[in-house]
Design a protein around this motif. Structure first.
Motif, short mmCIF file in Angstrom:
data_model
loop_
_atom_site.label_atom_id
_atom_site.label_comp_id
_atom_site.label_asym_id
_atom_site.label_seq_id
_atom_site.Cartn_x
_atom_site.Cartn_y
_atom_site.Cartn_z
N ILE A 50 0.82 -1.21 0.00
CA ILE A 50 0.00 0.00 0.00
C ILE A 50 0.86 1.27 0.00
CG2 ILE A 50 -0.21 0.09 2.52
CD1 ILE A 50 -3.15 0.98 2.06
N ALA A 51 2.09 1.17 0.48
CA ALA A 51 2.97 2.35 0.55
C ALA A 51 3.76 2.58 -0.74
CB ALA A 51 3.93 2.21 1.73
N LEU A 52 3.63 1.70 -1.70
CA LEU A 52 4.35 1.85 -2.97
C LEU A 52 3.59 2.80 -3.89
CD1 LEU A 52 6.69 0.92 -4.83
CD2 LEU A 52 5.14 -0.88 -5.66
N SER A 53 4.28 3.81 -4.36
CA SER A 53 3.68 4.72 -5.34
C SER A 53 4.43 4.58 -6.65
CB SER A 53 3.72 6.18 -4.85
OG SER A 53 5.05 6.64 -4.81
N GLY A 54 3.75 4.80 -7.74
CA GLY A 54 4.38 4.73 -9.05
C GLY A 54 4.15 3.40 -9.74
N GLU A 55 4.85 3.22 -10.85
CA GLU A 55 4.70 2.02 -11.68
C GLU A 55 5.96 1.17 -11.59
OE1 GLU A 55 3.88 0.82 -16.33
OE2 GLU A 55 3.52 2.88 -15.68
N VAL A 56 5.78 -0.09 -11.21
CA VAL A 56 6.90 -1.03 -11.09
C VAL A 56 7.68 -1.07 -12.40
CG1 VAL A 56 7.53 -3.46 -10.75
CG2 VAL A 56 5.77 -2.40 -9.32
N GLY A 57 8.99 -0.97 -12.28
CA GLY A 57 9.86 -1.03 -13.44
C GLY A 57 10.06 0.29 -14.15
N LYS A 58 9.37 1.32 -13.71
CA LYS A 58 9.49 2.64 -14.36
C LYS A 58 10.03 3.66 -13.36
CE LYS A 58 6.57 1.58 -17.99
NZ LYS A 58 6.77 1.69 -19.33
N GLN A 59 9.19 4.08 -12.44
CA GLN A 59 9.60 5.02 -11.39
C GLN A 59 8.69 4.80 -10.20
OE1 GLN A 59 9.91 9.12 -12.50
NE2 GLN A 59 10.41 9.76 -10.42
N VAL A 60 9.29 4.48 -9.06
CA VAL A 60 8.52 4.18 -7.86
C VAL A 60 9.11 4.90 -6.65
CG1 VAL A 60 7.75 1.91 -8.66
CG2 VAL A 60 9.87 2.10 -7.36
N GLY A 61 8.35 4.90 -5.59
CA GLY A 61 8.82 5.44 -4.33
C GLY A 61 8.00 4.86 -3.19
N CYS A 62 8.58 4.92 -2.01
CA CYS A 62 7.89 4.46 -0.81
C CYS A 62 7.33 5.69 -0.10
CB CYS A 62 8.86 3.72 0.11
SG CYS A 62 8.11 3.22 1.66
N THR A 63 6.03 5.71 0.10
CA THR A 63 5.39 6.88 0.70
C THR A 63 5.66 6.99 2.20
OG1 THR A 63 3.30 5.70 1.05
CG2 THR A 63 3.56 6.91 -1.04
N ILE A 64 6.20 5.94 2.81
CA ILE A 64 6.53 5.98 4.24
C ILE A 64 8.02 5.67 4.45
CG2 ILE A 64 4.20 5.43 5.02
CD1 ILE A 64 5.35 2.53 5.61
N TYR A 65 8.86 6.01 3.51
CA TYR A 65 10.27 5.63 3.53
C TYR A 65 10.94 5.78 4.90
CZ TYR A 65 15.02 4.89 1.89
OH TYR A 65 16.29 4.40 1.72
N PRO A 66 10.82 6.91 5.60
CA PRO A 66 11.48 7.02 6.90
C PRO A 66 10.89 6.07 7.96
CG PRO A 66 10.84 9.19 6.09
CD PRO A 66 10.20 8.16 5.20
N GLN A 67 9.67 5.60 7.74
CA GLN A 67 9.01 4.71 8.69
C GLN A 67 8.86 3.28 8.16
OE1 GLN A 67 5.58 7.46 9.21
NE2 GLN A 67 5.90 6.98 11.37
N ARG A 68 9.58 2.94 7.10
CA ARG A 68 9.45 1.59 6.54
C ARG A 68 9.94 0.55 7.55
NH1 ARG A 68 14.14 3.67 4.94
NH2 ARG A 68 15.90 2.35 4.34
N SER A 69 9.49 -0.67 7.38
CA SER A 69 9.81 -1.74 8.32
C SER A 69 11.26 -2.20 8.19
CB SER A 69 8.88 -2.93 8.08
OG SER A 69 9.25 -3.60 6.89
N SER A 70 11.70 -2.96 9.19
CA SER A 70 13.04 -3.54 9.15
C SER A 70 13.19 -4.48 7.96
CB SER A 70 13.34 -4.27 10.46
OG SER A 70 12.40 -5.30 10.68
N THR A 71 12.11 -5.15 7.60
CA THR A 71 12.13 -6.04 6.44
C THR A 71 12.54 -5.26 5.20
OG1 THR A 71 10.37 -7.33 7.43
CG2 THR A 71 10.77 -7.68 5.09
N CYS A 72 11.97 -4.09 5.02
CA CYS A 72 12.29 -3.25 3.86
C CYS A 72 13.69 -2.67 3.97
CB CYS A 72 11.27 -2.14 3.72
SG CYS A 72 9.59 -2.75 3.47
N ARG A 73 14.08 -2.26 5.16
CA ARG A 73 15.42 -1.69 5.36
C ARG A 73 16.51 -2.71 5.05
NH1 ARG A 73 15.05 3.13 8.25
NH2 ARG A 73 13.00 3.43 9.17
#
Length: 96
Positions: A50-73
């Protein structure tokens, strides 16, 4: 620029689960067990965090990047898991 900023395949391929007490916005999570939560959108198929913005393979971002989980980090590019996610979206593997 990191491959991650235009890939996002990992965010749309795997369940993102982590200890429920991490600093991830609770409204973006679902309980998995009494002590684990998952990002909404990654708990069932088709997977897309749900926190992924944009289109996979083109340009994306995490809308909660500073609060992302340890799994993502801890998930890093150039790994077999990264290239597996990329393959699931028809993207070529990347090398360091």
């Amino acid at each position: 620029m990191s491959h991650c900023q235009h890939c996002g395949a990992c965010c749309a391929s795997f369940r993102v689960s982590f200890y429920w007490g991490e600093d991830v916005p609770a409204q973006l999570t679902v309980p998995v067990t009494p002590h684990r939560a998952a990002m909404r959108g990654t708990e069932a198929k088709p997977v897309r965090c749900i926190a992924l913005s944009g289109e996979v393979g083109k340009q994306v971002g995490c809308t909660i990047y500073p609060q992302r989980s340890s799994t993502c980090r801890e998930f890093t590019e150039y790994t077999p898991e990264c290239n597996k996610a990329r393959a699931m979206h028809g993207l070529p593997p990347i090398q360091p």
